[in-house]
Design a protein around this motif. Sequence first.
Motif, PDB file in Angstrom:
ATOM      1  N   ILE A 148     -18.178  29.120  18.380  1.00  0.00           N
ATOM      2  CA  ILE A 148     -16.891  29.108  19.080  1.00  0.00           C
ATOM      3  C   ILE A 148     -16.190  27.771  18.876  1.00  0.00           C
ATOM      4  N   PHE A 149     -16.953  26.688  19.053  1.00  0.00           N
ATOM      5  CA  PHE A 149     -16.371  25.358  18.876  1.00  0.00           C
ATOM      6  C   PHE A 149     -15.882  25.170  17.439  1.00  0.00           C
ATOM      7  N   ALA A 150     -16.679  25.594  16.464  1.00  0.00           N
ATOM      8  CA  ALA A 150     -16.293  25.458  15.060  1.00  0.00           C
ATOM      9  C   ALA A 150     -15.039  26.277  14.758  1.00  0.00           C
ATOM     10  N   ALA A 151     -14.957  27.475  15.328  1.00  0.00           N
ATOM     11  CA  ALA A 151     -13.780  28.320  15.100  1.00  0.00           C
ATOM     12  C   ALA A 151     -12.517  27.660  15.654  1.00  0.00           C
ATOM     13  N   ILE A 152     -12.630  27.079  16.836  1.00  0.00           N
ATOM     14  CA  ILE A 152     -11.475  26.406  17.443  1.00  0.00           C
ATOM     15  C   ILE A 152     -11.084  25.181  16.622  1.00  0.00           C
TER      16      ILE A 152
END
Length: 282
Positions: A148-152
């Motif tokens: 999730i963090f990487a996608a954001i």
Amino acid sequence: MNIKSYPYILIAPSILFLLAFFIYPFIEVFVQAFTTTNGEVTLKNFDTIFNDFNFLPSLNNTLLLAFVVVPVQLCMAVGMSLMISKMKKGRDIVLYIWTIPLGISDLAAGIVWLALLDQNGFLNSFLFSIGIIDGPESWLNYNNPVAIFAAIVFAEIWRATAILLVILVSGIGLIPKEYYEAAEIFGANAWVRLWKVTLPLLRPSLQTALILRTLLAFEVFAVVMLLGGTNMPVLMGEAFNWAFTYRDAGAAAAYAVVILVLSIVFTLFYLRVLRVPKGAQI
């Protein structure tokens, strides 16, 4: 009419706009943060948010996003702007393509990346078509906080790098070519010219770009809500929740003041570290 009053007449609409849509809301939010519904001055709203279980996670996530995204975007923007400045043909086309994300809103950017990373999105379809996965993978769920963090991070880099790029391209265009010619005469290679000529003379643009991008990073909301939801709280998201979900305008205003304090601290930091010499100030 006195001709001396013309400048004031011309800037009057802008001043009225700022007063109506920036200054007045700012004062209103600041007052709400330090008062109760009865008008009593208090710090109760800050006590409420500081005891909120989502405050520290949202603060950490906001700072972490800023610390990861902004430096990466800065390095990319410097490299892209240097590349554009060296181009003799197709410069305008490349710059136009790279700045297309500027015309896309935060919400639209989040929807684009959600369509890519959703269970039935393009990424899963592509990986399934080439045989890497056997079925749809759920990338954006609470079991994959790193994903999730990487996608954001990727979404923010794609969406907002152009903001820095436009500022830095303009700054590089203002650097006199004589400095580079003199550096070449003294045998400076490309790396030395970058560190000794380009970056020092680009300091005013770097200062502006970093301040603007960091302030926007603290206000990230739509992309995080679409890709992370409640699995990754941020300060602006918590302000939204307290205002519209919990119906507590005072606590929401307190979150806004926290974001304001962070913005002021980092702005002063950039002004100090990237201090522009008097000779370079406009």
